[in-house]
Enzyme design. Structure first.
Site, PDB file in Angstrom:
ATOM      1  N   GLY A 249       0.838  -1.231   0.001  1.00 26.68           N
ATOM      2  CA  GLY A 249       0.022   0.055  -0.092  1.00 26.68           C
ATOM      3  C   GLY A 249       0.710   1.360  -0.011  1.00 26.68           C
ATOM      4  CD  GLU A 291       0.957  -9.500   0.834  1.00 25.75           C
ATOM      5  OE1 GLU A 291       0.794 -10.592   1.483  1.00 25.75           O
ATOM      6  OE2 GLU A 291      -0.197  -8.763   1.108  1.00 25.75           O
ATOM      7  N   PRO A 292       4.517  -5.018  -0.952  1.00 32.65           N
ATOM      8  CG  PRO A 292       6.826  -4.510  -1.194  1.00 32.65           C
ATOM      9  CD  PRO A 292       5.863  -5.638  -0.559  1.00 32.65           C
ATOM     10  NE  ARG A 294      -0.450   2.337  -5.989  1.00 40.28           N
ATOM     11  CZ  ARG A 294      -1.771   2.258  -6.582  1.00 40.28           C
ATOM     12  NH1 ARG A 294      -1.492   2.638  -7.994  1.00 40.28           N
ATOM     13  NH2 ARG A 294      -2.818   1.617  -6.245  1.00 40.28           N
ATOM     14  NE  ARG A 331      -3.837   2.635 -11.504  1.00 38.43           N
ATOM     15  CZ  ARG A 331      -3.547   3.793 -10.709  1.00 38.43           C
ATOM     16  NH1 ARG A 331      -2.914   4.947 -11.454  1.00 38.43           N
ATOM     17  NH2 ARG A 331      -3.883   4.160  -9.402  1.00 38.43           N
ATOM     18  CE1 TYR A 335      -9.265   1.685  -9.381  1.00 38.39           C
ATOM     19  CE2 TYR A 335      -7.417   2.100 -10.576  1.00 38.39           C
ATOM     20  CZ  TYR A 335      -8.594   1.130 -10.030  1.00 38.39           C
ATOM     21  OH  TYR A 335      -8.024  -0.307 -10.082  1.00 38.39           O
ATOM     22  CB  CYS A 362     -15.796   2.844 -30.126  1.00 41.55           C
ATOM     23  SG  CYS A 362     -15.234   3.180 -31.674  1.00 41.55           S
ATOM     24  CD  GLU A 363     -16.667   2.930 -23.088  1.00 45.08           C
ATOM     25  OE1 GLU A 363     -16.872   2.069 -24.052  1.00 45.08           O
ATOM     26  OE2 GLU A 363     -16.991   2.932 -22.025  1.00 45.08           O
TER      27      GLU A 363
HETATM   28  N1  LLP Z   1      -1.337  -7.182  -0.823  1.00 43.34           N
HETATM   29  C1  LLP Z   1      -2.664  -7.359  -0.957  1.00 43.34           C
HETATM   30  C2  LLP Z   1      -3.391  -8.150  -0.220  1.00 43.34           C
HETATM   31  C3  LLP Z   1      -3.411  -6.485  -1.849  1.00 43.34           C
HETATM   32  O1  LLP Z   1      -4.622  -6.820  -2.040  1.00 43.34           O
HETATM   33  C4  LLP Z   1      -2.698  -5.537  -2.507  1.00 43.34           C
HETATM   34  C5  LLP Z   1      -3.252  -4.913  -3.657  1.00 43.34           C
HETATM   35  C6  LLP Z   1      -1.222  -5.443  -2.174  1.00 43.34           C
HETATM   36  C7  LLP Z   1      -0.642  -6.374  -1.220  1.00 43.34           C
HETATM   37  C8  LLP Z   1      -0.196  -4.550  -2.929  1.00 43.34           C
HETATM   38  O2  LLP Z   1      -0.819  -3.048  -2.687  1.00 43.34           O
HETATM   39  P1  LLP Z   1       0.292  -1.956  -3.449  1.00 43.34           P
HETATM   40  O3  LLP Z   1       1.498  -2.265  -2.655  1.00 43.34           O
HETATM   41  O4  LLP Z   1       0.294  -2.148  -4.835  1.00 43.34           O
HETATM   42  O5  LLP Z   1      -0.463  -0.634  -3.062  1.00 43.34           O
HETATM   43  N2  LLP Z   1      -5.880  -1.529  -9.211  1.00 43.34           N
HETATM   44  C9  LLP Z   1      -5.788  -0.446  -8.279  1.00 43.34           C
HETATM   45  C10 LLP Z   1      -5.060  -0.986  -6.982  1.00 43.34           C
HETATM   46  C11 LLP Z   1      -5.530  -2.371  -6.376  1.00 43.34           C
HETATM   47  C12 LLP Z   1      -4.769  -2.714  -5.097  1.00 43.34           C
HETATM   48  C13 LLP Z   1      -5.028  -4.017  -4.777  1.00 43.34           C
HETATM   49  N3  LLP Z   1      -4.505  -4.752  -4.086  1.00 43.34           N
HETATM   50  C14 LLP Z   1      -4.763   0.613  -8.913  1.00 43.34           C
HETATM   51  O6  LLP Z   1      -4.665   0.641 -10.005  1.00 43.34           O
HETATM   52  O7  LLP Z   1      -4.618   1.663  -8.190  1.00 43.34           O
END
Ligand code: LLP
Length: 432
Positions: A249, A291-292, A294, A331, A335, A362-363
């Site tokens: 996150g 769990e990174p 992004r 995205r 969002y 086409c949107e």
């Molecule tokens: N662990 C779990 C259980 C998760 O559900 C996620 C992301 C992560 C780790 C990794 O999170 P990060 O470090 O990437 O923030 N599609 C959306 C983001 C969805 C995130 C889903 N879960 C976007 O494009 O912003």
């Protein structure tokens, strides 16, 4: 300013990634193309793994969250960097195994894993399954017993923290499709059920409070709640849960409005809190997992498009038509995500136009960005969209039967394809 460890401007005023000229990359590989600074991705992996050493004395593991960008090359990189992988489907498990990734470092997530996926994961010998609901616990226990295996389980817990409200609150996240709620007693009930179920071993607890978070407080709060729960479990059952997965996150920069904080600023207060509660409640500091997704890949890629048209509607807006769009980056449509867009050949010059970057689907909603400042572009120019390394290719679609773009990595100053551009033939491959 967008210049970073990965991005720069060369003497011609062109945008570079990993030291290579983006206009030359566009000419060599065609557009649209997603280009990663692979050295930058590796650097981010190391920042995380080093922080486990620094803040937990090495007693932990970083799992790259594959959902951000998953392919053979990303799995190989995570393997080379000694990480684990957070996988969320049979497809991600398959990709990891095909890349030679060790099954025992795969952590299988998801709120509705199918019977087939669970059997596949157990048969492959995944390191752990993160159990989401009571039906799944029963399913895993049954499959494991039938096949003579022991499934190592984490339980996904909703710590009750909503990191996406301005002042985060402790109840919001009860309304989530993921995991077991603490407040209702559901989580404790499932812990006891897990401890009593055959074929399973409770190895850890897991939480993930959201994505693109800049504030440290919700992370600290989540660590506090989860450590407290580990102590409560010990008090009620005598069982000491050995591992704690604190999820991902961590926020990255998409536009100048985003101000990501250095990793240490998250890690230090969170690890302090883990140790504080461990001491206060006399439980051992667990093995910590992160769990990174992004923050490993997001800021290390750009998408390069070719401008096809510039449509000025006087007094309304100017549409810049590009040769990609929601198919390779949904995205904005999903969002309203902010992005920095650049005229790749004039990256060093100040913006003198404000445009809406429109995709080719086409949107009407197929936009990459609205009201984006940019140095004026015209047909034939290369337009770069920054920070497209996470949740773009992995969420890509073939809407309008547009083939998905190529993906290229730049490593040690050399560019090479890691995912080939999809072909029209592949688009009809499954048609009967
Ligand atoms: N662990 C779990 C259980 C998760 O559900 C996620 C992301 C992560 C780790 C990794 O999170 P990060 O470090 O990437 O923030 N599609 C959306 C983001 C969805 C995130 C889903 N879960 C976007 O494009 O912003």
């Amino acid at each position: 300013m967008f210049v970073s460890e990965s991005l720069n401007i060369n003497e011609q005023g062109h945008l570079t990634i990993g030291g290579l000229d983006t206009t030359a990359l566009a000419a060599e590989f065609g557009t649209p193309v997603i280009v990663y600074d692979w050295d930058g991705v590796r650097r981010n992996c190391r920042r995380f793994t080093e922080s486990i050493d620094r803040y937990y004395g090495g007693n932990g593991r970083v799992l790259y969250a594959s959902k951000a960008f998953c392919c053979l090359a990303s799995c190989r990189l995570a393997h080379e960097e000694n990480m684990g992988l957070d996988v969320v489907s049979g497809g991600e498990i398959y990709t990891a195994l095909a890349a030679g990734f060790p099954a025992d470092r795969l952590y299988f997530h998801g709120n509705n894993k199918s019977e087939q996926e669970l059997a596949y994961a157990l048969d492959a010998g995944v390191g752990a399954i993160v159990c989401d609901n009571p039906e799944e616990l029963a399913r895993i226990s049954r499959i494991a017993t039938e096949t003579g295996k022991t499934a190592r389980l984490f339980l996904r817990i909703k710590p009750g923290i909503d990191a996406h409200t301005h002042d985060f609150i402790r109840t919001g996240q009860i309304d989530s499709k993921f995991g077991f709620a603490l407040e209702t007693g559901e989580a404790m009930k499932q812990v006891k059920k897990t401890l009593a179920s055959p074929g399973v071993e409770l190895v850890g607890l897991h939480c993930h409070i959201g994505s693109q978070i800049f504030d440290t407080k919700p992370f600290v709060e989540a660590a506090s709640v989860m450590m407290g729960f580990i102590a409560d479990i010990r008090d009620e059952t005598g069982y000491v849960v050995p591992q704690l997965d604190l999820g991902g996150g961590f926020g990255i920069r998409y536009t100048e409005k985003d101000d990501p904080i250095p990793l240490d600023r998250y890690m230090e207060p969170v690890s302090d809190e883990v140790r504080r509660v461990a001491k206060e409640r006399s439980v051992p500091v667990p093995f910590i997992l992160l769990e990174p997704g992004r923050s490993i890949v997001g800021a290390e890629a750009v998408t390069l498009y070719t401008v096809g048209s510039v449509k000025e509607i006087p007094g309304v807006r100017t549409y810049v038509g590009i040769d990609g769009g929601m198919g390779d980056n949904p995205r904005y449509i999903l969002y309203q995500a902010g992005y920095t867009v650049l005229n790749a050949a004039k990256a060093g010059e100040p913006a003198d136009d404000v445009v809406t970057v429109a995709g080719k689907c086409c949107e009407s909603g197929d936009l990459i960005q609205e009201n984006a400042p940019i140095r004026r572009v015209e047909a034939g120019d290369v337009l770069a969209v920054l920070s497209t390394g996470a949740y773009c290719y992995s969420m890509a679609s073939n809407y309008n039967r547009i083939p998905r773009p190529a993906v290229v990595k730049v490593e040690g100053g050399q560019a090479s394809v890691i995912i080939r551009r999809e072909t029209p033939e592949q688009l009809i491959e499954n048609d009967v």
